[in-house]
Design a protein around this motif. Structure first.
Motif, PDB file in Angstrom:
ATOM      1  N   ASP A 165       0.756  -1.112  -0.198  1.00  0.00           N
ATOM      2  CA  ASP A 165       0.018   0.122   0.157  1.00  0.00           C
ATOM      3  C   ASP A 165       0.786   1.173  -0.041  1.00  0.00           C
ATOM      4  O   ASP A 165       0.452   2.469  -0.416  1.00  0.00           O
ATOM      5  N   GLY A 168       1.705   1.870  -3.621  1.00  0.00           N
ATOM      6  CA  GLY A 168       0.504   2.772  -4.209  1.00  0.00           C
ATOM      7  C   GLY A 168       0.081   3.860  -4.149  1.00  0.00           C
ATOM      8  O   GLY A 168      -0.041   5.007  -5.062  1.00  0.00           O
ATOM      9  N   VAL A 169       0.408   4.300  -2.789  1.00  0.00           N
ATOM     10  CA  VAL A 169      -0.011   5.844  -2.404  1.00  0.00           C
ATOM     11  C   VAL A 169       0.975   6.708  -2.998  1.00  0.00           C
ATOM     12  O   VAL A 169       0.917   7.695  -3.402  1.00  0.00           O
ATOM     13  N   ARG A 199      -0.944   3.547   4.091  1.00  0.00           N
ATOM     14  CA  ARG A 199      -1.181   4.305   3.239  1.00  0.00           C
ATOM     15  C   ARG A 199      -0.960   5.759   3.563  1.00  0.00           C
ATOM     16  O   ARG A 199      -0.347   6.559   3.194  1.00  0.00           O
ATOM     17  N   SER A 255      -8.291   7.745   0.376  1.00  0.00           N
ATOM     18  CA  SER A 255      -7.818   6.349   0.610  1.00  0.00           C
ATOM     19  C   SER A 255      -8.530   5.392  -0.174  1.00  0.00           C
ATOM     20  O   SER A 255      -8.175   4.265  -0.157  1.00  0.00           O
ATOM     21  N   TYR A 283      -8.361   5.690  -4.518  1.00  0.00           N
ATOM     22  CA  TYR A 283      -7.718   4.742  -4.768  1.00  0.00           C
ATOM     23  C   TYR A 283      -8.532   3.265  -4.867  1.00  0.00           C
ATOM     24  O   TYR A 283      -9.528   3.303  -4.122  1.00  0.00           O
ATOM     25  N   SER A 296      -7.087   7.752 -10.150  1.00  0.00           N
ATOM     26  CA  SER A 296      -7.202   6.626  -9.092  1.00  0.00           C
ATOM     27  C   SER A 296      -6.138   5.566  -9.246  1.00  0.00           C
ATOM     28  O   SER A 296      -5.467   5.310 -10.416  1.00  0.00           O
ATOM     29  N   VAL A 297      -5.569   5.163  -8.111  1.00  0.00           N
ATOM     30  CA  VAL A 297      -4.369   4.109  -8.092  1.00  0.00           C
ATOM     31  C   VAL A 297      -5.170   2.556  -8.165  1.00  0.00           C
ATOM     32  O   VAL A 297      -5.906   2.514  -7.461  1.00  0.00           O
ATOM     33  N   GLN A 299      -5.880  -1.276  -8.097  1.00  0.00           N
ATOM     34  CA  GLN A 299      -5.547  -2.405  -7.622  1.00  0.00           C
ATOM     35  C   GLN A 299      -5.626  -3.778  -8.357  1.00  0.00           C
ATOM     36  O   GLN A 299      -5.506  -4.813  -7.815  1.00  0.00           O
ATOM     37  N   HIS A 330       0.584  -2.024  -8.655  1.00  0.00           N
ATOM     38  CA  HIS A 330      -0.195  -1.081  -8.583  1.00  0.00           C
ATOM     39  C   HIS A 330      -0.189  -0.075  -9.932  1.00  0.00           C
ATOM     40  O   HIS A 330       0.918   0.039 -10.509  1.00  0.00           O
TER      41      HIS A 330
END
Length: 345
Positions: A165, A168-169, A199, A255, A283, A296-297, A299, A330
């Motif tokens: 995570d 990703g952030v 995150r 988040s 996210y 957006s990220v 997943q 990601h």
């Protein structure tokens, strides 16, 4: 003799306790494994008879090659994130050959809920998501004698698909800084969980790497508890706080996409615009984000669900291959909500 109602509640744990053996030994006896001594087998069988234990479906289906049941245990199956995951699982299963069984872990004690579910012995394979690694639970899962795949965290010696995570952030925050933003707020949840903390740490790491002081007051959350704070209502409430207390911010990272959707509504109600007044990044990259233009990220939950289901099916078919331990990559999808370079002041 007709089994009593109490016998229907007897579990493999009760048999193991009465016979004085491990759960894995009972599982081997039920599956007619040769890797059990005659004396131990007799002790287990005697305990099964005395307790009037009904062998679980896993043992029966392995012996009879009946339609198999894959159980999916999730913290909740009402959020877009878990919906995408379930869709991926379902797309890989063949109708008529595999039944899909859901276990809702959204209770005060998810581990106890899972144990009660497993004790009923209603499945041939298990896909488990949202549960952090725990050595005791890992041993219990191995003792099932059935394939298990974990999603969301890495489990030693067990098939697992997981995310980092923080990484990703970092993709999201670096993007916002590259767009010219220095005052960046974050929307999260109030709960002290691994996902939340990872995150926040990713957010902090990038800011400090770029020479921006981390201001804890810029990390906000809402009051709504639904879905552990990952909801539109919570995002809306958190954004209202940021607008009121920190009017200097020019960008917000949420988040989850559902929080970002709520935040966008709060921005509109404040008569501000996205991305001119505020850049916004979420996210998860749920489907609605692609239609409303929310950066957006991703997943890649649908793909992960497919991979996990494929792994379970291969294990059920007794294929021999190394333990899967795969970190999912990601991807940042930049859209209208942040695709705007802020003019330098």
């Amino acid at each position: 003799m007709t089994p009593s109602s109490d016998s229907e509640k007897t579990t493999i744990y009760d048999v193991a306790d009465k016979a004085g053996v491990a759960i894995s030994t009972v599982s081997r006896v039920l599956n007619n494994s040769r890797d059990v001594s005659d004396a131990t087998r007799e002790r287990v069988l005697r305990a099964i008879k005395e307790l009037q234990f009904r062998p679980n479906r896993t043992a029966k289906s392995l012996a009879q090659r009946a339609t198999r049941t894959i159980a999916v245990a999730v913290p909740t199956f009402t959020t877009p994130f878990h919906n995408e995951l379930l869709k991926g699982v379902r797309s890989r299963l063949d109708i008529g050959e595999v039944d899909l069984l859901l276990c809702d872990l959204a209770w005060s004690d998810p581990k106890a809920t899972l144990r009660n579910f497993l004790a009923r012995g209603a499945m041939d394979a298990l896909l488990l998501t949202g549960l952090r690694y725990d050595a005791e639970m890992a041993n219990e899962l191995r003792a099932l004698g059935a394939p298990v795949v974990m999603i969301g965290s890495k489990w030693n010696d067990m098939d697992s698909y997981y995310w980092d995570d923080e990484v990703g952030v970092e993709l999201a925050i670096r993007h916002l800084i590259e767009q010219g933003h220095r005052e960046i707020g974050m929307i999260t949840t109030p709960h002290d969980t691994h996902v939340r903390n990872a995150r926040v740490q990713g957010y902090r790491t990038v800011l400090e790497d770029e020479g921006v002081s981390f201001d804890e007051s810029l990390v906000a959350w809402g009051e709504t508890e639904k879905h552990d704070g990952f909801s539109e209502e919570s995002g809306y409430e958190a954004m209202q706080k940021l607008l009121k207390e920190h009017p200097q911010i020019t960008a917000v990272f949420a988040s989850s996409d559902v929080q970002a959707v709520g935040a966008w509504q709060a921005i509109r109600q404040a008569e501000k615009t996205v991305p001119d007044d505020f850049a916004l990044v979420g996210y998860d990259d749920i489907k609605i984000s692609r239609f409303i233009g929310l950066s957006s990220v991703a997943q890649n939950m649908h793909e992960v669900g497919e991979r996990a289901a494929e792994t379970l099916l291969r294990r059920l078919n007794r294929e021999d291959f190394p333990t899967v331990s795969q970190r999912v990559q990601h991807e940042l999808h930049v859209r209208k909500s942040s695709d705007y370079i802020r003019p330098s002041s």
